[in-house]
Motif scaffolding. Structure first.
Motif, PDB file in Angstrom:
ATOM      1  N   ASP A  64       0.832  -1.199   0.000  1.00  0.00           N
ATOM      2  CA  ASP A  64       0.000   0.000   0.000  1.00  0.00           C
ATOM      3  C   ASP A  64       0.873   1.259   0.000  1.00  0.00           C
ATOM      4  OD1 ASP A  64       0.797   0.535   2.736  1.00  0.00           O
ATOM      5  OD2 ASP A  64      -0.727  -0.904   3.377  1.00  0.00           O
ATOM      6  N   TYR A  65       0.215   2.397  -0.064  1.00  0.00           N
ATOM      7  CA  TYR A  65       0.911   3.679  -0.170  1.00  0.00           C
ATOM      8  C   TYR A  65       1.813   3.938   1.031  1.00  0.00           C
ATOM      9  CZ  TYR A  65       1.721   8.682  -0.330  1.00  0.00           C
ATOM     10  OH  TYR A  65       2.317   9.918  -0.336  1.00  0.00           O
ATOM     11  N   ASN A  66       1.308   3.696   2.223  1.00  0.00           N
ATOM     12  CA  ASN A  66       2.093   3.972   3.422  1.00  0.00           C
ATOM     13  C   ASN A  66       3.356   3.121   3.468  1.00  0.00           C
ATOM     14  OD1 ASN A  66       0.373   5.956   4.374  1.00  0.00           O
ATOM     15  ND2 ASN A  66      -0.918   4.472   5.443  1.00  0.00           N
ATOM     16  N   ARG A  67       3.259   1.865   3.098  1.00  0.00           N
ATOM     17  CA  ARG A  67       4.432   1.002   3.067  1.00  0.00           C
ATOM     18  C   ARG A  67       5.409   1.496   1.998  1.00  0.00           C
ATOM     19  NH1 ARG A  67       5.289  -3.728   6.160  1.00  0.00           N
ATOM     20  NH2 ARG A  67       3.145  -3.221   6.524  1.00  0.00           N
ATOM     21  N   GLY A  68       4.890   1.901   0.868  1.00  0.00           N
ATOM     22  CA  GLY A  68       5.740   2.430  -0.203  1.00  0.00           C
ATOM     23  C   GLY A  68       6.473   3.676   0.234  1.00  0.00           C
TER      24      GLY A  68
END
Length: 74
Positions: A64-68
C-alpha cells in the motif's frame, strides 16, 4: 486507430543487443519483491526494453501507499 487507443509508445530498440546484466549494487537493496525479480523471458529484447524504457530494475512492489512511502523515504 485500429487499436482504438489514443496513446501508446512506439519503442525502437536494437534487437541484436545481448541481455543486460545489472550488478547487484545497482539494484534496490530491499526485502520487498521487485518487478525485475518477477520478469522471466526467453527473449533478451523483451527484458532489455522493460529495463531501458520501463525501469523495471528500479520498481519495488509493496502492499500500500504507506508502506511504499516508508520504503522510499525511511
Amino acid at each position: 486507430m485500429e487499436a482504438r487507443y489514443n496513446y501508446f509508445p512506439i519503442v525502437i530498440h536494437r534487437f541484436s543487443r545481448p541481455r543486460l546484466i545489472i550488478p547487484d549494487h545497482s539494484l534496490p537493496q530491499t526485502n520487498y519483491t521487485t518487478a525485475q525479480s518477477l520478469l522471466h523471458s526467453d527473449n533478451p529484447t523483451i527484458f532489455n526494453v522493460l529495463v531501458d524504457v520501463g525501469r523495471a530494475e528500479r520498481q519495488v512492489l509493496v502492499e500500500d501507499y504507506n508502506r511504499g512511502r516508508a520504503v522510499a523515504f525511511d
